[in-house]
Design an enzyme around this catalytic site. Sequence first.
Site, PDB file in Angstrom:
ATOM      1  N   HIS A 120       0.845  -1.204   0.000  1.00 24.08           N
ATOM      2  CA  HIS A 120       0.000   0.000   0.000  1.00 24.08           C
ATOM      3  C   HIS A 120       0.876   1.249   0.000  1.00 24.08           C
ATOM      4  O   HIS A 120       0.591   2.222  -0.678  1.00 24.08           O
ATOM      5  CB  HIS A 120      -0.896   0.025   1.239  1.00 24.08           C
ATOM      6  CG  HIS A 120      -1.851  -1.126   1.341  1.00 24.08           C
ATOM      7  ND1 HIS A 120      -1.752  -2.095   2.304  1.00 24.08           N
ATOM      8  CD2 HIS A 120      -2.933  -1.462   0.593  1.00 24.08           C
ATOM      9  CE1 HIS A 120      -2.724  -2.977   2.166  1.00 24.08           C
ATOM     10  NE2 HIS A 120      -3.459  -2.620   1.128  1.00 24.08           N
ATOM     11  N   GLN A 171      -8.553  -7.738 -10.786  1.00 24.33           N
ATOM     12  CA  GLN A 171      -9.271  -6.540 -10.323  1.00 24.33           C
ATOM     13  C   GLN A 171      -8.837  -5.324 -11.146  1.00 24.33           C
ATOM     14  O   GLN A 171      -9.665  -4.527 -11.595  1.00 24.33           O
ATOM     15  CB  GLN A 171      -8.956  -6.322  -8.837  1.00 24.33           C
ATOM     16  CG  GLN A 171      -9.307  -4.950  -8.311  1.00 24.33           C
ATOM     17  CD  GLN A 171      -9.061  -4.845  -6.826  1.00 24.33           C
ATOM     18  OE1 GLN A 171      -9.797  -5.421  -6.032  1.00 24.33           O
ATOM     19  NE2 GLN A 171      -8.042  -4.113  -6.413  1.00 24.33           N
ATOM     20  N   SER A 225       0.481  -9.003   1.594  1.00 22.81           N
ATOM     21  CA  SER A 225      -0.979  -9.005   1.601  1.00 22.81           C
ATOM     22  C   SER A 225      -1.438  -8.819   3.037  1.00 22.81           C
ATOM     23  O   SER A 225      -0.800  -9.324   3.973  1.00 22.81           O
ATOM     24  CB  SER A 225      -1.494 -10.344   1.067  1.00 22.81           C
ATOM     25  OG  SER A 225      -2.847 -10.524   1.440  1.00 22.81           O
TER      26      SER A 225
HETATM   27  P1  AMP Z   1      -6.410  -4.131  -0.440  1.00 21.30           P
HETATM   28  O1  AMP Z   1      -6.270  -3.289   0.779  1.00 21.30           O
HETATM   29  O2  AMP Z   1      -5.849  -5.497  -0.299  1.00 21.30           O
HETATM   30  O3  AMP Z   1      -7.786  -4.085  -1.019  1.00 21.30           O
HETATM   31  O4  AMP Z   1      -5.478  -3.455  -1.538  1.00 21.30           O
HETATM   32  C1  AMP Z   1      -5.546  -2.084  -1.837  1.00 21.30           C
HETATM   33  C2  AMP Z   1      -4.641  -1.806  -3.009  1.00 21.30           C
HETATM   34  O5  AMP Z   1      -3.304  -2.166  -2.675  1.00 21.30           O
HETATM   35  C3  AMP Z   1      -5.011  -2.609  -4.250  1.00 21.30           C
HETATM   36  O6  AMP Z   1      -4.834  -1.804  -5.393  1.00 21.30           O
HETATM   37  C4  AMP Z   1      -4.020  -3.740  -4.218  1.00 21.30           C
HETATM   38  O7  AMP Z   1      -3.752  -4.287  -5.477  1.00 21.30           O
HETATM   39  C5  AMP Z   1      -2.798  -3.030  -3.665  1.00 21.30           C
HETATM   40  N1  AMP Z   1      -1.862  -4.002  -3.095  1.00 21.30           N
HETATM   41  C6  AMP Z   1      -2.131  -4.958  -2.168  1.00 21.30           C
HETATM   42  N2  AMP Z   1      -1.027  -5.701  -1.935  1.00 21.30           N
HETATM   43  C7  AMP Z   1      -0.048  -5.200  -2.730  1.00 21.30           C
HETATM   44  C8  AMP Z   1       1.321  -5.542  -2.965  1.00 21.30           C
HETATM   45  N3  AMP Z   1       1.911  -6.552  -2.328  1.00 21.30           N
HETATM   46  N4  AMP Z   1       2.015  -4.816  -3.868  1.00 21.30           N
HETATM   47  C9  AMP Z   1       1.426  -3.794  -4.536  1.00 21.30           C
HETATM   48  N5  AMP Z   1       0.148  -3.419  -4.364  1.00 21.30           N
HETATM   49  C10 AMP Z   1      -0.578  -4.109  -3.475  1.00 21.30           C
END
Ligand code: AMP
Length: 268
Positions: free
Chosen positions: A22, A140, A172
Amino acid sequence: MARGKGATIGFVPTMGALHEGHKSLLDYARKENEVVVCSIFVNPTQFNNADDLKHYPRPQSEDIQLLEESHCDILFEPSVEEMYPGKDYTLLNEDFGMLDKVMEGKSRPGHFAGMITIVSKLFQLVNPDIAYFGRKDFQQLMLIKYFVTEHKLPIIIRDCPTIRDKDGLALSSRNKRLSETERMDALLIPQSLRKVKEMWRKYPVEEIKETVQNLFSDESGLGLDYFEIVYEPTLEPVIDGQTRKLPVVACIAAKAGKVRLIDNLVIQ
Ligand code: AMP
């Protein structure tokens, strides 16, 4: 107000439990915009598994600390009532063709309808110039790009690379729920993607798929949900002898204990 002064707004939508993945999105947004907005909203309509929603981590004060360190200007953290007033959970009924029928769409019915509904609501409220999404959630990202193009929304979608731990596991929020053993087992996910990249163009697609299935044997500790090799951005499966001049992405979903993890790698 910021817009009146000609400033651009960069937007990073998240579900919180923020990590370096993030943060990288926030850093890209910081470089390109005068104003950076982050949203944290654990969207109930995109969870097709009640247990997953219940256990989704919500470490609020750590999140705020990371946002301060990232020089984020505005945190938008709405309640469920604010996003779905009067408990009206009506979802957008978007036609994505095959984009939402394969992989995550197949495994998590309703997930993408919930996701696109909330992203659309957030876009309307925040009205950003540029929105930042991680390639970690590759399908997504393809859906959001399609949606923005179809509706001619004046928003630039930036895809940002997947950030990984030193040992290769994609960061994640769900990693927090892994036991030590599950965390070790989960390394097979990035390892198998690297193996696929090595094998690519040297072996037929079916043989590569079989290799991955064998890697996820009963002893691996992981349950393979799917492994697919698809074209970007159409998500059509790659078939030997029908090569198209598009990037090729290997996509995987697997369960470590109760935690479902996804990852992908561009292999061509
Ligand atoms: P989330 O909070 O998991 O819904 O993710 C929010 C945003 O952060 C989304 O655009 C995800 O694709 C991105 N994101 C989550 N994990 C990663 C990662 N390891 N590397 C880059 N972007 C990420």
